[in-house]
Motif scaffolding. Sequence first.
Motif, PDB file in Angstrom:
ATOM      1  N   ASP A  97      23.662  -5.771  -1.312  1.00  0.00           N
ATOM      2  CA  ASP A  97      23.738  -7.090  -0.691  1.00  0.00           C
ATOM      3  C   ASP A  97      24.175  -8.043  -1.799  1.00  0.00           C
ATOM      4  O   ASP A  97      23.409  -8.347  -2.707  1.00  0.00           O
ATOM      5  N   ARG A  98      25.377  -8.513  -1.731  1.00  0.00           N
ATOM      6  CA  ARG A  98      25.927  -9.354  -2.793  1.00  0.00           C
ATOM      7  C   ARG A  98      25.187 -10.688  -2.933  1.00  0.00           C
ATOM      8  O   ARG A  98      25.198 -11.293  -3.992  1.00  0.00           O
ATOM      9  N   GLU A  99      24.533 -11.138  -1.857  1.00  0.00           N
ATOM     10  CA  GLU A  99      23.765 -12.379  -1.933  1.00  0.00           C
ATOM     11  C   GLU A  99      22.460 -12.193  -2.714  1.00  0.00           C
ATOM     12  O   GLU A  99      21.917 -13.147  -3.235  1.00  0.00           O
ATOM     13  N   ASN A 100      21.955 -10.981  -2.727  1.00  0.00           N
ATOM     14  CA  ASN A 100      20.723 -10.707  -3.458  1.00  0.00           C
ATOM     15  C   ASN A 100      20.742  -9.274  -3.976  1.00  0.00           C
ATOM     16  O   ASN A 100      20.120  -8.381  -3.396  1.00  0.00           O
TER      17      ASN A 100
ATOM     18  N   TYR B  69      15.430  -4.024   3.882  1.00  0.00           N
ATOM     19  CA  TYR B  69      15.290  -4.312   2.460  1.00  0.00           C
ATOM     20  C   TYR B  69      13.918  -3.828   2.002  1.00  0.00           C
ATOM     21  O   TYR B  69      12.942  -3.912   2.760  1.00  0.00           O
TER      22      TYR B  69
ATOM     23  N   ILE C 109      13.384 -12.629  -0.359  1.00  0.00           N
ATOM     24  CA  ILE C 109      14.605 -12.961   0.376  1.00  0.00           C
ATOM     25  C   ILE C 109      14.264 -13.349   1.804  1.00  0.00           C
ATOM     26  O   ILE C 109      13.230 -12.965   2.337  1.00  0.00           O
TER      27      ILE C 109
ATOM     28  N   ARG D   2      16.312 -13.505   5.591  1.00  0.00           N
ATOM     29  CA  ARG D   2      17.511 -13.175   6.353  1.00  0.00           C
ATOM     30  C   ARG D   2      17.229 -13.452   7.822  1.00  0.00           C
ATOM     31  O   ARG D   2      16.206 -13.014   8.360  1.00  0.00           O
TER      32      ARG D   2
END
Length: 121
Positions: A23-26, A41, A89, A91
């Motif tokens: 996950d490029r955001e985290n 996750y 995180i 989402r």
Amino acid sequence: MIYLLSGNLMLYPEFSKYKKEIDRENPLVNFYLDEDGNSFYVEPGFYDGLIGFKEKRSESFDLIMNEIDKVIKSNHKVIFTADFESPWIEREGYIYREISDITDPLRIFVEDKSRGSDYGD
């Protein structure tokens, strides 16, 4: 406890049957897909709790992993976290599950024998 690193990610061999994604955001939280495309996750705090059960209740560990799989399949989008009130995180569309959400219904417990601090103000 020994942790293995691969790039920025911890290696969680207990989840090796799932497809690992980034996950490029985290990129610091492990992200997986199951064979049906359900995504989840695993935050480090949840993993620590899971490993505690593996070490102290090894006879029940397969039951715990099977229950995690059921949660993934029935909810489709899950964040396994140490604290749903303060997750690493967030989402949209994902539900949060703590280790106790998995183990308590199975009646698998680890007794907390900590005494707390003797150093008060």
